[in-house]
Every structure is written in structure tokens, then in C-alpha cells.
Scaffold this active site. Structure first.
Site, PDB file in Angstrom:
ATOM      1  N   ASP A   8      49.475  19.926  17.811  1.00 56.45           N
ATOM      2  CA  ASP A   8      49.530  21.394  17.979  1.00 56.45           C
ATOM      3  C   ASP A   8      48.170  22.107  17.930  1.00 56.45           C
ATOM      4  O   ASP A   8      48.043  23.153  17.267  1.00 56.45           O
ATOM      5  CB  ASP A   8      50.467  22.003  16.915  1.00 56.45           C
ATOM      6  CG  ASP A   8      51.897  21.509  17.030  1.00 56.45           C
ATOM      7  OD1 ASP A   8      52.161  20.627  17.857  1.00 56.45           O
ATOM      8  OD2 ASP A   8      52.757  21.996  16.274  1.00 56.45           O
ATOM      9  N   LYS A 106      57.879  20.406  21.624  1.00 56.05           N
ATOM     10  CA  LYS A 106      58.885  20.472  20.554  1.00 56.05           C
ATOM     11  C   LYS A 106      59.169  21.918  20.209  1.00 56.05           C
ATOM     12  O   LYS A 106      58.373  22.806  20.528  1.00 56.05           O
ATOM     13  CB  LYS A 106      58.388  19.713  19.331  1.00 56.05           C
ATOM     14  CG  LYS A 106      57.120  20.316  18.755  1.00 56.05           C
ATOM     15  CD  LYS A 106      56.526  19.435  17.681  1.00 56.05           C
ATOM     16  CE  LYS A 106      55.283  20.056  17.106  1.00 56.05           C
ATOM     17  NZ  LYS A 106      55.516  21.337  16.432  1.00 56.05           N
ATOM     18  N   CYS A 151      53.242  20.829  10.642  1.00 61.39           N
ATOM     19  CA  CYS A 151      53.525  19.895  11.737  1.00 61.39           C
ATOM     20  C   CYS A 151      52.836  18.551  11.574  1.00 61.39           C
ATOM     21  O   CYS A 151      53.400  17.519  11.938  1.00 61.39           O
ATOM     22  CB  CYS A 151      53.229  20.560  13.073  1.00 61.39           C
ATOM     23  SG  CYS A 151      54.437  21.888  13.370  1.00 61.39           S
TER      24      CYS A 151
HETATM   25  C1  VGL Z   1      53.725  24.956  13.000  1.00 60.22           C
HETATM   26  C2  VGL Z   1      54.747  26.632  11.827  1.00 60.22           C
HETATM   27  C3  VGL Z   1      55.559  26.922  12.904  1.00 60.22           C
HETATM   28  C4  VGL Z   1      52.680  23.883  13.034  1.00 60.22           C
HETATM   29  C5  VGL Z   1      54.527  25.227  14.086  1.00 60.22           C
HETATM   30  O1  VGL Z   1      52.249  23.480  14.130  1.00 60.22           O
HETATM   31  O2  VGL Z   1      52.287  23.416  11.940  1.00 60.22           O
HETATM   32  N1  VGL Z   1      53.843  25.661  11.880  1.00 60.22           N
HETATM   33  N2  VGL Z   1      55.437  26.213  14.026  1.00 60.22           N
END
Ligand code: VGL
Ligand code: ZN
Length: 203
Positions: A8, A106, A151
Site C-alpha cells: 500500500d 484489496k 496492512c
Molecule cells: C490501511 C487503514 C485502512 C493500510 C488501509 O494500508 O494500512 N490502513 N486502509
């Protein structure tokens, strides 16, 4: 075979993003350097529909970071982030994507959040990342990216459960909460994973 998972590294998790992770940008040069040391590099991408139930905007009288029960699962509510097709959902332009062999998206189901790159938070639906890695004869998974306490942590936990050797590259991650990240790392180590530094790979 060793795989590097880039978790991410998207604009919304970087400074000035909708869900900025403190010092998030510092993982990018390290992630770029690390890639040269792996035969397989895979990226995950948080990729939510506009009406995703993890967004506080989808609940009345709720604020970002409130915690609710969402169909029986504890859910932190987030600012709208990584909306499909938005600039915030794009990978950072500074991240080298040339070596990335595959991207696993995702959080695409509006009804359930998905921190891990492997499964949704209810552990019901897989992204097929595990099958993909096994198909490439991967036995060791190295993780870098954002956020360390969400994540990256949940991906590392699932990788362990899927039977991979797991290495969390500490200096190539940044957390939302330092306390949460500390606990996350302890949990990964208690489950048999290793927490390492990029210098152990880059030299
Ligand atoms: C994430 C919170 C919500 C992450 C993704 O990538 O850690 N955290 N969505
Ligand atoms: Zn998200």
C-alpha cells in the site's frame, strides 16, 4: 525463492494524503533499493469503492478513528481513502514499479475491510496472493510499506499462517500508531516471524 511485498505505498498514505501515515514517504527510497535484491516483487493496493463501510462518511454521527461493530467485526472508521480510480489510490510516483510483477488489489468489497493482502478482515475471501506466491515457488516473504500496524502487520500474520517464512523489514515500514506497531512486531515474532532491517538485505 524470496518475494518482496510492497504494501500500500499509495498517495493517500503519504504526507498530504487522506490517511497520511507519519513519515510515510521515508519508506519509498528503501523500497526502491530493496527491489534489486529480489527475483519477485509484488505490490498490494488498497482499492475501495466510494461507499466503503470502513469510511466514517458512510455512518451517521461517526468520526474518523471511531470504532464500530461491522457485521460482527471490530472496525476502525477511516477518512475516505484509496477510492478506486482516484489520485489518492495511485502508487507514489517516486516508487519504482518497473520490477513489480503483479498488483493485488484489496478492500474492493464495500461491506468488509481488508487490511491483509491475502484475505479480508473476516478471513472469508482470498485475494489469491497466497496461491500466486506458491505458484512462483516462493517460500520466504519480505514485507515493506504502509501502514506498519495495519496492512503490513495483517499481511505478515496471514503470510505466517499460510506457511511462508516471514521477514518484516522494520525501517521500510511506518505505522499509524507507534504503540500499535510495537505490539504488532512482538506478535509477529511470537508467531515465528522475524523483524529485520533493510541493511541486512542491502548490505
Ligand atoms: C490501511 C487503514 C485502512 C493500510 C488501509 O494500508 O494500512 N490502513 N486502509
Ligand atoms: Zn483502506
Amino acid at each position: 525463492m524470496k518475494a518482496l511485498l510492497l504494501i500500500d505505498i499509495q498517495n493517500d498514505f503519504l504526507p498530504s494524503g487522506a490517511l497520511a501515515v507519519p513519515e510515510g514517504g521515508q519508506v519509498i527510497p528503501i523500497a526502491n533499493q530493496l527491489q534489486q535484491h529480489f527475483d519477485l516483487v509484488v505490490a498490494t493496493q488498497d482499492w475501495h469503492p466510494q461507499n466503503h463501510k470502513s469510511f466514517s462518511s458512510q455512518h451517521t454521527a461517526k468520526q474518523p478513528f471511531d470504532v464500530i461493530d461491522l457485521y460482527g467485526l471490530e472496525q476502525v472508521l477511516w477518512p475516505d481513502h484509496c477510492v478506486q480510480g482516484s489520485v489518492g489510490a495511485e502508487f507514489s510516483k517516486e516508487l519504482n514499479m518497473h520490477k513489480v510483477a503483479a498488483i493485488f488489489r484489496k478492500g474492493t468489497n464495500a461491506e468488509v475491510d481488508s487490511y491483509s493482502g491475502f484475505y479480508d478482515n473476516g478471513h472469508r475471501i482470498s485475494t489469491a496472493l497466497s496461491d500466486y506466491l506458491r505458484g512462483k515457488a516462493v517460500t520466504e516473504v519480505y514485507l515493506a510499506g504502509l501502514a506498519g500496524d495495519y496492512c503490513v502487520y495483517f499481511s505478515a500474520k496471514d503470510a505466517l499462517q499460510e506457511g511462508f517464512a516471514v521477514y518484516l523489514i522494520d525501517d521500510a515500514c511506518r505505522p499509524i500508531s507507534p504503540e500499535g506497531y510495537q505490539k504488532a512486531k512482538e506478535d509477529i515474532v511470537s508467531k515465528g516471524g522475524k523483524v529485520i532491517n533493510s541493511s541486512e538485505i542491502i548490505g
